[in-house]
Design a protein around this motif. Sequence first.
Motif, PDB file in Angstrom:
ATOM      1  N   SER A   1       0.838  -1.207   0.000  1.00 53.12           N
ATOM      2  CA  SER A   1       0.000   0.000   0.000  1.00 53.12           C
ATOM      3  C   SER A   1       0.870   1.252   0.000  1.00 53.12           C
ATOM      4  O   SER A   1       0.604   2.217  -0.729  1.00 53.12           O
ATOM      5  CB  SER A   1      -0.925   0.007   1.225  1.00 53.12           C
ATOM      6  N   ALA A   2       1.921   1.219   0.809  1.00 58.09           N
ATOM      7  CA  ALA A   2       2.835   2.363   0.858  1.00 58.09           C
ATOM      8  C   ALA A   2       3.492   2.592  -0.489  1.00 58.09           C
ATOM      9  O   ALA A   2       3.664   3.730  -0.933  1.00 58.09           O
ATOM     10  CB  ALA A   2       3.896   2.147   1.934  1.00 58.09           C
TER      11      ALA A   2
ATOM     12  N   GLN B   1       2.260   2.074  -3.310  1.00 59.23           N
ATOM     13  CA  GLN B   1       1.284   2.630  -4.245  1.00 59.23           C
ATOM     14  C   GLN B   1       0.858   4.043  -3.864  1.00 59.23           C
ATOM     15  O   GLN B   1      -0.030   4.627  -4.486  1.00 59.23           O
ATOM     16  CB  GLN B   1       0.048   1.723  -4.296  1.00 59.23           C
ATOM     17  N   GLY B   2       1.501   4.583  -2.824  1.00 56.90           N
ATOM     18  CA  GLY B   2       1.186   5.940  -2.400  1.00 56.90           C
ATOM     19  C   GLY B   2      -0.044   6.049  -1.531  1.00 56.90           C
ATOM     20  O   GLY B   2      -0.528   7.155  -1.268  1.00 56.90           O
ATOM     21  N   LEU B   3      -0.576   4.926  -1.045  1.00 58.57           N
ATOM     22  CA  LEU B   3      -1.756   4.939  -0.189  1.00 58.57           C
ATOM     23  C   LEU B   3      -1.355   5.230   1.250  1.00 58.57           C
ATOM     24  O   LEU B   3      -0.243   4.914   1.668  1.00 58.57           O
ATOM     25  CB  LEU B   3      -2.482   3.590  -0.270  1.00 58.57           C
TER      26      LEU B   3
ATOM     27  N   THR C   1      10.103   0.641  -0.413  1.00 55.68           N
ATOM     28  CA  THR C   1       9.100   0.523  -1.473  1.00 55.68           C
ATOM     29  C   THR C   1       9.281   1.614  -2.518  1.00 55.68           C
ATOM     30  O   THR C   1       8.713   1.524  -3.609  1.00 55.68           O
ATOM     31  CB  THR C   1       7.672   0.598  -0.885  1.00 55.68           C
ATOM     32  N   SER C   2      10.067   2.643  -2.205  1.00 58.07           N
ATOM     33  CA  SER C   2      10.330   3.710  -3.166  1.00 58.07           C
ATOM     34  C   SER C   2      11.545   3.400  -4.047  1.00 58.07           C
ATOM     35  O   SER C   2      11.854   4.166  -4.955  1.00 58.07           O
ATOM     36  CB  SER C   2      10.574   5.035  -2.421  1.00 58.07           C
TER      37      SER C   2
ATOM     38  N   ALA D   1      12.505   8.557   2.823  1.00 58.08           N
ATOM     39  CA  ALA D   1      11.253   8.248   2.120  1.00 58.08           C
ATOM     40  C   ALA D   1      10.288   7.536   3.059  1.00 58.08           C
ATOM     41  O   ALA D   1       9.086   7.846   3.097  1.00 58.08           O
ATOM     42  CB  ALA D   1      11.551   7.389   0.892  1.00 58.08           C
TER      43      ALA D   1
ATOM     44  N   MET E   1       6.529   8.601   4.686  1.00 62.89           N
ATOM     45  CA  MET E   1       5.333   7.759   4.589  1.00 62.89           C
ATOM     46  C   MET E   1       4.682   7.557   5.957  1.00 62.89           C
ATOM     47  O   MET E   1       3.450   7.491   6.072  1.00 62.89           O
ATOM     48  CB  MET E   1       5.705   6.392   4.008  1.00 62.89           C
TER      49      MET E   1
END
Length: 388
Positions: free
Chosen positions: A95-96, A98-100, A178-179, A205, A209
């Motif tokens: 989720s992270a 995907q920017g959620l 995740t980035s 990053a 988040m």
Amino acid sequence: MFIHGFEGSWLKHPFWRSRFLLERPADLVLLRTCDVTAVVIDLSRGVGPDPSAPPPPPAPMFLPEPLAEAVKADRDYARRTIARAHGVARGIYESAGQGLPIDAREATAVVAEIADCVARNPGMFVDMARLKSKDEYTYLHSVSVCGLMVNLARQIGLDDEAMRAMGLAGLLHDVGKTSVPATVLNKPGRLDDAEFAMIKRHPEAGHAMLRGAEGINQEALDVCLMHHEKMDGSGYPFGLEGAEISLAARMGAICDVFDALTSDRAYKDRWTPLRAVTEMFGWTGHFDPELLFQFCRSIGVAPTGLLVRMASGRLGVVLPDGGQGLRSMVRLFYSAEHRRMIPLEDIFRGMKEVVVGLENPADWGFSDWDAAVRLLSEGHNALPDSQR
């Protein structure tokens, strides 16, 4: 029966925490055979002793069937807990990526399960979480670091709330990766400067988040941002040193590196726990030395050749326990009180006496410590001629 506390120091009892419901036969055996002289019982949360009952017979040293059943139950519980934690970590990290927005409430629940699992059998959980394939590394690494953080928190005497906070920090410490492109994370060869620059951005990053996310504590923010800082200021992203690095982040640095070293990666095979902690002790300036020593105590592995003091006041040298580099033992050889050699005695993890401190060989007149270690490891009850 609910145990509310133990008489004396927590170092004298073999349990992961001092307050718990006594319901497992294996725990009863441990309680009856350890050095604890008295316990405090909370009658509002469990039954008390029957005053009319005769005194129990002396506890047997071994109960094969109940203990075997307890080990199997602990293994099954650890397997289920790791599987659930793996799923939760995967969901949060994906989720992270995907920017959620991140919601740590489910993570908090699974951290409580991991803490309970570690409470039942620390070695079982740590060993099972450490054994992961290269394909499973990303999420199971976070699960393993969570367990190691909880275990270390217990070792240094933090309370239950603080232990869970450290566990959450371990579970979320690498969310910033995740980035980073998977091709860089899993590259089998050496990273070039540009790729390493991408890797070095993941703490900031991840911190971005987590900042403001639901259920996030300060420990999680600190570990995410600072788990690659080093005590001598040579780490990243800020080059912090010493006390500028929070306790949680210093703990996270140790747990993160240990699990990485003892796991199979795309670019390296795993090291044994003994090799990992030996190398980590050799990286002067990387880790908080006292915390690293406590970490070794928490997992039962320490570099060969350390001089340690036991609770009895005797001194011993750390040696490998067997040939696989999975555990360590302490060979006692010297009385600190009388400053003289004593008959050799080997102490293994799980036996009553505990290590209470790390000693400097020079302070005891052991000028050629390497030679002394060789003699002691060969079973000679003697020091080099120059040190007698």
